[in-house]
Design an enzyme around this catalytic site. Sequence first.
Site, PDB file in Angstrom:
ATOM      1  N   TYR A   1      -0.598   5.116  13.359  1.00  0.00           N
ATOM      2  CA  TYR A   1      -1.960   5.627  13.138  1.00  0.00           C
ATOM      3  C   TYR A   1      -2.875   5.124  14.263  1.00  0.00           C
ATOM      4  CZ  TYR A   1       0.169   6.951   8.768  1.00  0.00           C
ATOM      5  OH  TYR A   1       1.010   7.503   7.852  1.00  0.00           O
TER       6      TYR A   1
ATOM      7  N   PRO B   1       0.817  -1.219   0.000  1.00  0.00           N
ATOM      8  CA  PRO B   1       0.000   0.000   0.000  1.00  0.00           C
ATOM      9  C   PRO B   1       0.853   1.272   0.000  1.00  0.00           C
ATOM     10  CG  PRO B   1      -0.100  -1.133   2.126  1.00  0.00           C
ATOM     11  CD  PRO B   1       0.575  -2.055   1.162  1.00  0.00           C
TER      12      PRO B   1
END
Length: 763
Positions: free
Chosen positions: A572, A414
């Site tokens: 995150y 990703p």
Amino acid sequence: MKIACLGGGPAGLYFAISMKLRDAGHDVTVFERNRPDDTFGWGVVLSDETLGNLAANDPVSAEAIRRHFAYWDDIAVNYRGRRIVSTGHGFCGIGRKQLLNLLQQRALALGVTLRFETEVDSAADLAKTHDLVIAADGLNSKTRSAFAQHFKPDIDVRKCKFVWLGTRQKFEDAFTFIFEETTHGWIWAHAYQFDADTATFIVECAEATWNRFGFDAMSSEQSIATCERIFAKYLGGHALMSNARHLRGSAWLNFPRLLCETWSHRNIVLMGDAAATAHFSIGSGTKLAMESAISLAGHLASEPGIEAAFRKYEDARRTEVLRLQSAARNSLEWFESVERYVHLDPVQFNYSLLTRSQRISHENLRLRDKAWLEGAEAWFQRQAGSNTADVRRPMFAPLRLRDMTLKNRVVVSPMAQYKAVDGCPTDWHLVHYAERAKGGAGLVCIEMTCVSPQGRITPGCTGLYAPEHEAAWKRIVDFVHAETDARICCQLGHSGAKGSTQLGWEEMDAPLKDGNWPLLAASDVPWSPRNQRPKAMDRADMDRVRDEFVAAARMAERAGFDMLELHCAHGYLLSGFITPLTNRRSDEYGGSLENRMRYPLEVFRAVRAVWPAGKPISVRISATDWVGDDGIAPHDAVEIARLLAEAGVDICDVSAGQTSIRARPVYGRMFQTPFSDRIRNETGMATMAVGNVYEPDHVNSILMAGRADLVCLARPHLADPYWTLHAAAKLGDKRETWPVPYWAGRDQLYRLAESAEAAATSV
Ligand SMILES: Cc1cc2nc3c(=O)[nH]c(=O)nc-3n(C[C@H](O)[C@H](O)[C@H](O)COP(=O)(O)OP(=O)(O)OC[C@H]3O[C@@H](n4cnc5c(N)ncnc54)[C@H](O)[C@@H]3O)c2cc1C
Ligand SMILES: Cc1cc2nc3c(=O)[nH]c(=O)nc-3n(C[C@H](O)[C@H](O)[C@H](O)COP(=O)(O)O)c2cc1C
């Protein structure tokens, strides 16, 4: 020059020879505490390359050494009742005593004075009466200890116990590894012939095994008798012998990895094991000692003074030493972790052992032993459920996860594009992902796609929180399915404390210049002093965000994605719960690792419940925070993976770091793969490896050694969307599918690859 060599091992003797060769006028004395024939240990291994270096320095001693070599080409691995032999490895062995006697004779012939049975108490005293003192006094160098404040030695005592024995049993045909399972744990031997009737037989095991055997309480004789019993079926009735009478107790050792900050002090210089060690499993200690002797002698001859020569010597040798120590560290860590690999099939175990130092690559093994490697590749394809009759590289084996089958093991990792408008993917994304899907990777994972506007990292991040997002992603997924045989995975995430920041190519992780939005995180810990303080999530926030993940997963399903990945890495939101660096909660979501995993697992379970049973879900984690024991360390990652596997996660995507500005990552080729290896082989969970993997050789060796099930490449796919198809063409594999309109280009590439291969093999 009046020169004292303190120590008559390979370093001291070979330096004396090398100096006399450069100037017969030097007055060189070697001081050795032992007699000429006393020595510890048995045989040493040298490579053809090292012998070449010795021959260039002194053809006479090199020839004498060569005449006494025992050569062997094969490595045999005895494991779980099978003996697997591979060839083409090219080693030579010589008795240590033989080597030293040859060097002693050569030194005497060149006019070196050898003073045996002479204990030197102080190198400092020698330094007063000599122009130069070579402190080649071995691993336990008194000189290094006396000037420890100056040399600043760094000694890392390693975990395994070993004993260096000999035997009259023949191991002529191969360098032999023997792994034996006992009721006390695994114990293994490294055995190799070094003269007509003697072989080295090093026995090694984990300290826990050693303790369970009670070796600590045994005499040397009892230890040897126990080892003879353990390895009886390989010894053909021959005894094991020790010649380490000078060592106290049982002669078992722990290997100390040593490096010094500097190697010289005034007119004293460290050499050989006194300066640096390399683990015996890559057989390089004697090589290092002798090549360092050549280097220093050369610089003393060419430089105006000893200071300049010392500087050049250190510059030249330090890099080489670090290179070998790095390979040695990989190798010794493999042996320290043997029990991690003992579930592997003998073929994979053997491959893992052969490639342990990372100096031997997949294609290099093919050059050594094509038939063996092809057998191993065939095994890989069979266990992957491939129906191919041809031998293909591991990267071209299929992988099945639930009902999804990937055509090969390459993943487009990703990568945020920062090109979305209000969370909506644009034509950029269509073209970008379509190209990568056409490029041959089995799986294309889209960038972190955010579950809410607040959960975006930057204003350019994609989302799945509005109907137009779903429609835009569906257009991309439909293209991939209609025009390629790649599968496409949706990475879902929430930025947490790292949200509301600038685009990737602006100032990464820095707050927006204007238009910042409020942040949520596990605790109110800002990413850096510059970033805003997030709100610590309360239960209502946690419910809302969980439901946003669920809603996004439903959209991903309607858009047609084949797989989901939950982003629990890189600092995150979900990662911020896992690492203690940012989770300061005092409720049941903070404290122990189990507690810190509770919310990410809650989100996973909620998503899993709405995601079709036939489609897999991966979770990306940061396997280390790179801050030592204050944060997540690799052993925690194993526990994290266990919890994920128990909850039903299909595969763990093993990334690392980006969780703290305090991180001090150690970069290098495939630098995160050891974390994937550890997780896969300690938990049995399938893994994806990622991080500085950029060559087909890397991918094949990771897969073949069982270090991961899939391999993700990020930056290489930015540079080349067709990375997999190009790799296949270069390797001569014509079975990957190219888009039909590109066939003419494909055929030309195949022809060019064939001509390049023909040109390379005809040179
Ligand atoms: C189990 C094991 C297996 C190994 N296998 C290999 C292998 O296969 N291949 C390989 O290349 N290397 C191997 N090595 C490493 C190798 O033995 C050493 O790296 C090498 O001998 C280093 O040479 P050196 O001259 O620096 O030190 P040493 O060979 O240790 O020589 C130092 C000498 O200094 C003398 N000395 C020390 N202090 C004094 C003093 N105060 N006064 C007088 N004399 C003193 C000692 O008696 C000794 O003879 C192995 C090591 C071990 C432990
Ligand atoms: C431009 C760029 C954007 C990235 N975006 C993401 C992302 O959205 N999600 C993620 O998990 N990793 C992201 N990463 C990390 C990569 O997936 C990968 O883990 C990392 O680049 C190491 O792999 P590499 O050495 O092959 O580049 C990104 C990396 C790059 C270079």
